[in-house]
Design an enzyme around this catalytic site. Structure first.
Site, PDB file in Angstrom:
ATOM      1  N   ASP A  28       0.875  -1.177   0.000  1.00 54.88           N
ATOM      2  CA  ASP A  28       0.000   0.000   0.000  1.00 54.88           C
ATOM      3  C   ASP A  28       0.912   1.227   0.000  1.00 54.88           C
ATOM      4  O   ASP A  28       2.112   1.109   0.227  1.00 54.88           O
ATOM      5  CB  ASP A  28      -0.924   0.004   1.234  1.00 54.88           C
ATOM      6  CG  ASP A  28      -1.857   1.219   1.257  1.00 54.88           C
ATOM      7  OD1 ASP A  28      -2.382   1.581   0.183  1.00 54.88           O
ATOM      8  OD2 ASP A  28      -2.047   1.826   2.326  1.00 54.88           O
ATOM      9  N   SER A  29       0.331   2.384  -0.199  1.00 53.04           N
ATOM     10  CA  SER A  29       1.132   3.613  -0.142  1.00 53.04           C
ATOM     11  C   SER A  29       1.546   3.934   1.291  1.00 53.04           C
ATOM     12  O   SER A  29       2.448   4.728   1.521  1.00 53.04           O
ATOM     13  CB  SER A  29       0.314   4.785  -0.693  1.00 53.04           C
ATOM     14  OG  SER A  29      -0.827   4.964   0.123  1.00 53.04           O
ATOM     15  N   TYR A  60      -0.615   7.966  -3.027  1.00 59.62           N
ATOM     16  CA  TYR A  60      -0.862   7.471  -4.382  1.00 59.62           C
ATOM     17  C   TYR A  60      -2.063   8.188  -5.009  1.00 59.62           C
ATOM     18  O   TYR A  60      -2.201   8.250  -6.209  1.00 59.62           O
ATOM     19  CB  TYR A  60      -1.210   5.971  -4.337  1.00 59.62           C
ATOM     20  CG  TYR A  60      -0.049   5.011  -4.218  1.00 59.62           C
ATOM     21  CD1 TYR A  60       1.278   5.436  -4.234  1.00 59.62           C
ATOM     22  CD2 TYR A  60      -0.297   3.635  -4.113  1.00 59.62           C
ATOM     23  CE1 TYR A  60       2.320   4.523  -4.133  1.00 59.62           C
ATOM     24  CE2 TYR A  60       0.728   2.714  -4.018  1.00 59.62           C
ATOM     25  CZ  TYR A  60       2.040   3.152  -4.025  1.00 59.62           C
ATOM     26  OH  TYR A  60       3.065   2.244  -3.931  1.00 59.62           O
ATOM     27  N   GLY A  61      -2.947   8.699  -4.134  1.00 58.89           N
ATOM     28  CA  GLY A  61      -4.289   9.112  -4.545  1.00 58.89           C
ATOM     29  C   GLY A  61      -4.378  10.172  -5.622  1.00 58.89           C
ATOM     30  O   GLY A  61      -5.332  10.190  -6.380  1.00 58.89           O
ATOM     31  N   CYS A  92      -4.596  -1.659  -1.709  1.00 61.59           N
ATOM     32  CA  CYS A  92      -4.763  -0.241  -2.029  1.00 61.59           C
ATOM     33  C   CYS A  92      -5.723  -0.160  -3.205  1.00 61.59           C
ATOM     34  O   CYS A  92      -5.431  -0.725  -4.277  1.00 61.59           O
ATOM     35  CB  CYS A  92      -3.402   0.336  -2.405  1.00 61.59           C
ATOM     36  SG  CYS A  92      -3.505   2.034  -3.014  1.00 61.59           S
ATOM     37  N   ASN A  93      -6.842   0.507  -3.006  1.00 57.65           N
ATOM     38  CA  ASN A  93      -7.820   0.627  -4.094  1.00 57.65           C
ATOM     39  C   ASN A  93      -7.227   1.398  -5.278  1.00 57.65           C
ATOM     40  O   ASN A  93      -7.413   1.018  -6.429  1.00 57.65           O
ATOM     41  CB  ASN A  93      -9.063   1.368  -3.606  1.00 57.65           C
ATOM     42  CG  ASN A  93      -9.845   0.578  -2.569  1.00 57.65           C
ATOM     43  OD1 ASN A  93     -10.805  -0.095  -2.889  1.00 57.65           O
ATOM     44  ND2 ASN A  93      -9.425   0.638  -1.309  1.00 57.65           N
ATOM     45  N   GLU A 170      -2.549   8.622   7.768  1.00 57.22           N
ATOM     46  CA  GLU A 170      -1.135   8.303   7.573  1.00 57.22           C
ATOM     47  C   GLU A 170      -0.224   9.071   8.541  1.00 57.22           C
ATOM     48  O   GLU A 170       0.709   8.519   9.089  1.00 57.22           O
ATOM     49  CB  GLU A 170      -0.737   8.630   6.127  1.00 57.22           C
ATOM     50  CG  GLU A 170       0.688   8.239   5.751  1.00 57.22           C
ATOM     51  CD  GLU A 170       0.919   6.737   5.714  1.00 57.22           C
ATOM     52  OE1 GLU A 170      -0.047   5.977   5.537  1.00 57.22           O
ATOM     53  OE2 GLU A 170       2.089   6.325   5.875  1.00 57.22           O
ATOM     54  N   CYS A 204     -11.113   3.349   0.139  1.00 62.80           N
ATOM     55  CA  CYS A 204      -9.677   3.577   0.312  1.00 62.80           C
ATOM     56  C   CYS A 204      -9.295   2.833   1.584  1.00 62.80           C
ATOM     57  O   CYS A 204      -9.963   2.979   2.617  1.00 62.80           O
ATOM     58  CB  CYS A 204      -9.377   5.065   0.454  1.00 62.80           C
ATOM     59  SG  CYS A 204      -7.702   5.393   1.036  1.00 62.80           S
ATOM     60  N   THR A 205      -8.242   2.058   1.515  1.00 60.79           N
ATOM     61  CA  THR A 205      -7.918   1.193   2.651  1.00 60.79           C
ATOM     62  C   THR A 205      -7.549   1.996   3.910  1.00 60.79           C
ATOM     63  O   THR A 205      -7.772   1.536   5.026  1.00 60.79           O
ATOM     64  CB  THR A 205      -6.784   0.212   2.293  1.00 60.79           C
ATOM     65  OG1 THR A 205      -5.649   0.965   1.841  1.00 60.79           O
ATOM     66  CG2 THR A 205      -7.213  -0.749   1.202  1.00 60.79           C
ATOM     67  N   HIS A 206      -7.018   3.197   3.727  1.00 60.06           N
ATOM     68  CA  HIS A 206      -6.695   4.018   4.907  1.00 60.06           C
ATOM     69  C   HIS A 206      -7.917   4.257   5.790  1.00 60.06           C
ATOM     70  O   HIS A 206      -7.801   4.388   7.010  1.00 60.06           O
ATOM     71  CB  HIS A 206      -6.113   5.370   4.475  1.00 60.06           C
ATOM     72  CG  HIS A 206      -4.648   5.331   4.188  1.00 60.06           C
ATOM     73  ND1 HIS A 206      -4.122   4.718   3.079  1.00 60.06           N
ATOM     74  CD2 HIS A 206      -3.585   5.824   4.886  1.00 60.06           C
ATOM     75  CE1 HIS A 206      -2.801   4.839   3.091  1.00 60.06           C
ATOM     76  NE2 HIS A 206      -2.449   5.508   4.178  1.00 60.06           N
TER      77      HIS A 206
HETATM   78  N1  DGL Z   1      -4.730   3.406   0.706  1.00 58.38           N
HETATM   79  C1  DGL Z   1      -4.831   3.729  -0.658  1.00 58.38           C
HETATM   80  C2  DGL Z   1      -6.143   3.322  -1.288  1.00 58.38           C
HETATM   81  O1  DGL Z   1      -6.774   2.385  -0.869  1.00 58.38           O
HETATM   82  C3  DGL Z   1      -4.289   5.028  -1.176  1.00 58.38           C
HETATM   83  C4  DGL Z   1      -4.080   6.214  -0.289  1.00 58.38           C
HETATM   84  C5  DGL Z   1      -3.148   7.252  -0.935  1.00 58.38           C
HETATM   85  O2  DGL Z   1      -1.950   7.019  -0.935  1.00 58.38           O
HETATM   86  O3  DGL Z   1      -3.647   8.250  -1.472  1.00 58.38           O
HETATM   87  O4  DGL Z   1      -6.558   3.901  -2.268  1.00 58.38           O
END
Ligand code: DGL
Length: 283
Positions: A28-29, A60-61, A92-93, A170, A204-206
């Site tokens: 994941d990011s 990553y978003g 990570c989606n 994060e 989003c997994t976060h």
């Molecule tokens: N946790 C990630 C997701 O599920 C991305 C979060 C990010 O880095 O923007 O999309």
């Protein structure tokens, strides 16, 4: 305040032989994939788990598709060289909806991805009004559009990009208090309440770290939907098909790709009972 120690792994190659199999690597990011990994770990502690938080490239978003695909391919290259995992979970989606196809073409190892749980949300929705909260990259994406067309064509789908909540999880979550956590989700929840949805996909997994806060602020009329158990079961099934190797030790480790987030990763490693290993030398 004590200066933070910067730990580096000079060569994990030498350790790789000691790591048991089957080996799952999770990418994941940042810390978003940990609830997914932990679900699998609790079910199958005899396997080995290597979690890579791509902190050097976080977030990553809001990266473009080509840039993100290149980044993710290079991180998998690095994990391949260091650990030769048997299976990957792209937890990570954003990375999954953008890069999963390329990963499967490029590497001869199985990949499980995480994509927004549109299908279960649509099944649950009585009002036929569902919400998706995700990163900017996931909210506006052809894969997400395809999921909606396939599973929620008769629903009104309300989308919200919650990049500020990703940043909160994060950077601040580990040392935040209950009020900070509730406050982090209030604006997004107010939007979905106003839009009269009755199920909300955490895309989003976060956001899994704030699942109970979302549910509290949304109230009992809106059901929060996630993919942890669905994805967890899929990973577990694949892991159980692989042979358990007696020569190595089961391992549960967290790595990052960059420095600067040690304190936070130490906290998360403690919360999840994993060993924090510092930065993996990925190019
Ligand atoms: N946790 C990630 C997701 O599920 C991305 C979060 C990010 O880095 O923007 O999309």
């Amino acid at each position: 305040m004590m200066p933070e120690m910067h730990s580096t792994i000079s060569s994990t190659e030498e350790h790789a032989g000691l790591i048991g199999r089957p080996r799952l690597a999770v990418l994941d990011s940042g810390v978003g994939g940990l609830p997914y990994l932990h679900w699998v770990y609790r079910e199958f502690p005899a396997a080995s788990y290597l979690y890579l938080a791509d902190t050097a490239a976080f977030p990553y978003g809001n990266r473009g598709a080509d840039e993100l695909t290149g980044l993710v391919l290079s991180r998998i290259d690095c994990l391949q060289a260091e650990f030769q995992p048997d299976l990957y979970l792209i937890a990570c989606n954003t990375a999954s909806v953008v890069a999963l196809e390329s990963l499967r073409k490029q590497f001869n190892v199985p990949f499980v991805g995480v994509v927004p749980a549109v299908k279960p949300a649509a099944i649950k929705s009585r009002k036929r009004r569902i919400g998706i909260i995700a990163t900017s990259g996931t909210v506006v994406n052809t894969y997400t559009n395809r999921l909606i067309a396939e599973f929620a064509a008769d629903c009104t789908v309300v989308r919200y990009a919650g990049q500020d909540i990703v940043d909160f999880v994060e950077r601040s979550y580990a040392r935040s208090g209950p009020d900070d956590r509730l406050n982090a989700v209030r604006e997004a929840c107010a939007y979905f309440i106003d839009q009269d949805v009755d199920s909300l996909v955490l895309g989003c997994t976060h956001f899994l770290h704030l699942r109970s806060e979302f549910q509290t602020v949304l109230g009992p009329e809106i059901e929060v939907v996630d993919s942890v158990e669905g994805v967890g079961r899929q990973v577990l099934r694949k892991l159980r098909e692989l042979p358990v190797e007696a020569s190595g030790n089961p391992t549960y480790r967290i790595y990052t790709t960059g420095f600067g987030a040690e304190a936070s990763y130490r906290d998360f490693s403690r919360i999840y009972g994993a060993e924090y290993q510092g930065a993996l030398p990925c190019p």
